[in-house]
Design an enzyme around this catalytic site. Structure first.
Site, PDB file in Angstrom:
ATOM      1  N   ARG A  74      11.641  -6.100   4.433  1.00 44.01           N
ATOM      2  CA  ARG A  74      11.322  -4.689   4.215  1.00 44.01           C
ATOM      3  C   ARG A  74      12.285  -3.782   4.983  1.00 44.01           C
ATOM      4  NH1 ARG A  74       5.166  -2.784   4.663  1.00 44.01           N
ATOM      5  NH2 ARG A  74       5.249  -3.380   6.841  1.00 44.01           N
TER       6      ARG A  74
ATOM      7  N   ARG B 283      11.466  -1.617  10.479  1.00 41.77           N
ATOM      8  CA  ARG B 283      10.449  -1.181  11.448  1.00 41.77           C
ATOM      9  C   ARG B 283      10.356  -2.183  12.584  1.00 41.77           C
ATOM     10  NH1 ARG B 283       5.209   0.061   7.866  1.00 41.77           N
ATOM     11  NH2 ARG B 283       4.298  -0.818   9.745  1.00 41.77           N
TER      12      ARG B 283
ATOM     13  N   ARG C 181      -9.177   1.400   9.121  1.00 42.49           N
ATOM     14  CA  ARG C 181      -8.766   0.043   9.472  1.00 42.49           C
ATOM     15  C   ARG C 181      -9.855  -0.701  10.237  1.00 42.49           C
ATOM     16  NH1 ARG C 181      -2.955   0.839   9.239  1.00 42.49           N
ATOM     17  NH2 ARG C 181      -1.823  -1.110   9.430  1.00 42.49           N
TER      18      ARG C 181
ATOM     19  N   LYS D  53       0.840  -1.212   0.000  1.00 39.70           N
ATOM     20  CA  LYS D  53       0.000   0.000   0.000  1.00 39.70           C
ATOM     21  C   LYS D  53       0.870   1.255   0.000  1.00 39.70           C
ATOM     22  CE  LYS D  53      -2.259  -0.891   3.851  1.00 39.70           C
ATOM     23  NZ  LYS D  53      -1.665  -2.171   4.253  1.00 39.70           N
TER      24      LYS D  53
ATOM     25  N   ARG E 202      -0.131  -8.819  13.598  1.00 41.15           N
ATOM     26  CA  ARG E 202      -0.718  -7.799  12.715  1.00 41.15           C
ATOM     27  C   ARG E 202      -1.619  -8.438  11.661  1.00 41.15           C
ATOM     28  NH1 ARG E 202       4.268  -4.965  10.527  1.00 41.15           N
ATOM     29  NH2 ARG E 202       2.848  -3.551   9.462  1.00 41.15           N
TER      30      ARG E 202
END
Ligand code: AMP
Length: 217
Positions: A129, A163, A90, A15, A174
């Site tokens: 990531r 992160r 969300r 996203k 998550r």
């Protein structure tokens, strides 16, 4: 042109990457609630202190706080000609609040783009990531590594970081939270005729192309 858009999809689906490009190429602001929270954490504001605990645990920050942040941000002048929302709504209450705030301003939300990818691909992507702390540019150590493997291509002295919530245990949490609280939004927007589904697999360019076509841009 004016477009008010939300990007839906599980964590790690792309996203942020796709949203950033879409927003930049069309001159709309990218409003990333995760990014806003990470900045508050870095600045140690009261919101940041409270949010950090929840974010590190892979939990959502409260609806009221998030709705307040987005109301304020989407009301700024640069968002008048459109925006791309990444990471909001969300939950169903957040989606209701977004509709209400648009309605109060005589505006409508045009589309909800849902990016999809299988779970094992999401886990793989999140573990690889990395992000530049200065320009927030996203990298992936496997599919999109920085030129020297360590530093941001645009900031050669700045090391990329992972992160905290991309740690493996937090990623699992998550994904659970996504399935429970956020996935119902697909049906929410489908019923309102605003959902555009786009497969998030393939190269960044291919996904971007599919998204543009789905939006008729
Ligand atoms: P993201 O960068 O979108 O993956 O967001 C990182 C984290 O910030 C999430 O795991 C949540 O803890 C928090 N967060 C971001 N956006 C929201 C939102 N709209 N509602 C609740 N929590 C959020």
């Amino acid at each position: 042109m004016t477009l008010r858009l939300v990007l839906l999809g599980p964590p790690g689906v792309g996203k942020g990457t796709q949203g950033r490009r879409l927003a930049t190429e069309h001159g709309w602001p990218l409003i990333s609630t995760g990014e806003m929270l990470r900045e508050a954490v870095a600045r140690r504001t009261p919101l940041g202190v409270e949010a950090q605990r929840l974010m590190d645990a892979g939990q959502l920050v409260g609806d009221d706080v998030m709705i307040g942040l987005v109301k304020e941000r989407t009301g700024q002048s640069d968002a008048e000609a459109g925006f791309v929302l990444d990471g909001f709504p969300r939950t169903v209450p957040q989606a209701d609040a977004l509709d209400a705030m648009m309605g109060e301003r005589g505006r409508t939300l045009d589309s909800a783009v849902s990016l999809t990818a299988p779970r094992d691909e999401l886990v793989r992507r999140m573990s690889a990531r990395r992000e530049c702390p200065v320009c927030k540019r996203a990298y992936n150590l496997v599919s999109w590594p920085p030129k020297d493997g360590v530093h941001c291509d645009d900031h050669p002295t700045v090391e990329l970081y992972q992160r905290a919530d991309d740690a493996p245990e937090t990623v699992v949490r998550r994904l659970e939270v996504y399935a429970r609280d956020t996935a119902p939004l697909m049906e929410y927007y489908r019923r309102r005729g605003r959902l555009r589904e786009v497969e998030g697999l393939g190269t960044m360019d291919a996904v971007y192309g599919s998204m543009i076509r789905a939006l008729g841009l």
